[in-house]
Design a protein around this motif. Structure first.
Motif, mmCIF file in Angstrom:
data_model
loop_
_atom_site.group_PDB
_atom_site.id
_atom_site.type_symbol
_atom_site.label_atom_id
_atom_site.label_comp_id
_atom_site.label_asym_id
_atom_site.label_seq_id
_atom_site.Cartn_x
_atom_site.Cartn_y
_atom_site.Cartn_z
ATOM 1 N N VAL A 241 8.555 0.711 -8.930
ATOM 2 C CA VAL A 241 7.507 0.222 -9.818
ATOM 3 C C VAL A 241 6.213 0.396 -9.031
ATOM 4 O O VAL A 241 6.005 -0.262 -8.013
ATOM 5 N N LEU A 242 5.363 1.316 -9.486
ATOM 6 C CA LEU A 242 4.255 1.803 -8.658
ATOM 7 C C LEU A 242 2.912 1.593 -9.333
ATOM 8 O O LEU A 242 2.642 2.181 -10.391
ATOM 9 N N ASP A 243 2.052 0.785 -8.721
ATOM 10 C CA ASP A 243 0.679 0.634 -9.193
ATOM 11 C C ASP A 243 -0.125 1.860 -8.772
ATOM 12 O O ASP A 243 0.013 2.346 -7.643
ATOM 13 N N LEU A 244 -0.953 2.378 -9.672
ATOM 14 C CA LEU A 244 -1.744 3.565 -9.336
ATOM 15 C C LEU A 244 -2.937 3.238 -8.452
ATOM 16 O O LEU A 244 -3.374 4.059 -7.650
ATOM 17 N N MET A 245 -3.487 2.018 -8.593
ATOM 18 C CA MET A 245 -4.673 1.630 -7.827
ATOM 19 C C MET A 245 -4.248 0.942 -6.539
ATOM 20 O O MET A 245 -4.039 -0.266 -6.495
ATOM 21 N N LEU A 246 -4.098 1.741 -5.472
ATOM 22 C CA LEU A 246 -3.677 1.220 -4.178
ATOM 23 C C LEU A 246 -4.702 1.572 -3.111
ATOM 24 O O LEU A 246 -5.372 2.606 -3.208
ATOM 25 N N PRO A 247 -4.849 0.740 -2.085
ATOM 26 C CA PRO A 247 -5.752 1.088 -0.979
ATOM 27 C C PRO A 247 -5.175 2.210 -0.130
ATOM 28 O O PRO A 247 -3.951 2.373 -0.040
ATOM 29 N N GLY A 248 -6.047 3.006 0.461
ATOM 30 C CA GLY A 248 -5.587 4.095 1.311
ATOM 31 C C GLY A 248 -5.009 5.222 0.472
ATOM 32 O O GLY A 248 -5.725 5.914 -0.259
ATOM 33 N N ASP B 19 0.840 -1.197 0.000
ATOM 34 C CA ASP B 19 0.000 0.000 0.000
ATOM 35 C C ASP B 19 0.873 1.244 0.000
ATOM 36 O O ASP B 19 2.106 1.168 0.132
ATOM 37 N N GLY B 20 0.220 2.395 -0.126
ATOM 38 C CA GLY B 20 0.950 3.635 -0.250
ATOM 39 C C GLY B 20 1.731 4.021 0.990
ATOM 40 O O GLY B 20 2.861 4.515 0.900
ATOM 41 N N ARG B 21 1.143 3.811 2.153
ATOM 42 C CA ARG B 21 1.829 4.199 3.391
ATOM 43 C C ARG B 21 3.115 3.392 3.574
ATOM 44 O O ARG B 21 4.166 3.940 3.931
ATOM 45 N N GLN B 22 3.024 2.099 3.331
ATOM 46 C CA GLN B 22 4.204 1.257 3.460
ATOM 47 C C GLN B 22 5.265 1.654 2.429
ATOM 48 O O GLN B 22 6.461 1.673 2.727
ATOM 49 N N ALA B 23 4.816 1.999 1.217
ATOM 50 C CA ALA B 23 5.750 2.401 0.167
ATOM 51 C C ALA B 23 6.515 3.656 0.572
ATOM 52 O O ALA B 23 7.745 3.726 0.428
ATOM 53 N N LEU B 24 5.809 4.663 1.098
ATOM 54 C CA LEU B 24 6.468 5.911 1.501
ATOM 55 C C LEU B 24 7.420 5.676 2.669
ATOM 56 O O LEU B 24 8.508 6.259 2.722
#
Length: 251
Positions: free
Chosen positions: A61-68, A44-49
């Motif tokens: 490599v980033l999927d645009l459709m993420l939860p949160g 998810d986005g928070r974990q990625a950041l």
């Protein structure tokens, strides 16, 4: 594209794969690992950041459709001034979501691959972006800084300025500006720019249009009436540092 997965591999890189679909993430991570890269995964986005802040990756490599926090917001935050140098980003988008692809490029993504995608193509795209992100890998870094009016570009340092202000350019924007500065007065079609700047033999030509528009926003006095990167209707784009007169308008 004209590359093979093994040709000119830019060397091991730390890559963060962000996708909430565990199957997709596993496949992508597997192919990139076999290509020699070190891969971390985030769901998810928070974990990625958090991972990007803890250990700056060489590429996402980033999927645009993420939860949160969705992928576009992740991209915006990665491009924030407080996070240091831009991390190259390859987006994963759904096949029909052209608006999202364009928006992602405008926010600052360097490339994209549409789902369903070939993992082999994804590896090629990643390697292409990695090559361009490393100054030592680009053949046109030879020579001193390029100067055109109030624009100065140092290819070795991968830095560009307009006057005293440093330009916040993505990898694609930097390479496009360097290419045009070296060839003032020459008209290039979008296909030629795609091939000669980024080495792609195929792709969505709107990608070039977006990068030109973003670059204009950063170097033109009036991006809506560009005087530097001018449009030659029916042909393509030309860098005209000397005219100072808008010609052709913006696409």
């Amino acid at each position: 594209m004209n590359e093979s997965p093994d040709a000119g591999l830019p060397g091991p890189a730390r890559i963060l794969v962000v996708d909430d679909d565990p199957t997709v993430a596993e496949v992508v991570a597997g192919y990139l690992t076999r290509a020699g890269h070190r891969v971390e995964r985030a769901a998810d986005g928070r974990q990625a950041l958090a991972l990007a802040d803890a250990h700056r990756p060489d590429l996402l490599v980033l999927d645009l459709m993420l939860p949160g926090i969705d992928g576009l917001e992740v991209l915006r935050r990665l491009r924030g001034a407080d996070r240091g140098p831009d991390v190259p980003v390859v987006m994963l988008t759904a096949k029909g979501d052209e608006a999202d692809r364009i928006l992602g490029l405008e926010v600052g993504a360097d490339d994209y691959v549409t789902k369903p995608f070939s993992p082999r193509e994804l590896v090629l795209r990643v390697q292409s972006v990695l090559r361009r992100s490393r100054a030592s890998a680009a053949p046109e870094t030879v020579g001193g800084p390029l100067v055109s009016g109030d624009i100065t570009l140092d290819a070795r340092a991968r830095r560009a300025h307009r006057g005293t202000d440093e330009l916040a350019l993505t990898i694609r924007e930097f390479d496009l500006l360097a290419f045009l500065l070296r060839r003032p007065g020459t008209v290039f079609s979008r296909q030629e720019l795609m091939q000669q700047v980024w080495g792609w033999d195929f792709g969505d030509l709107s990608t070039v249009t977006v990068h030109v528009r973003r670059l204009r926003e950063k170097i033109e006095d009036d991006p809506a009436a560009p005087a530097l990167i001018t449009t030659v209707w029916g042909v393509g784009y030309r860098y005209d540092p000397a005219t100072g007169v808008p010609a052709g308008g913006a696409l």
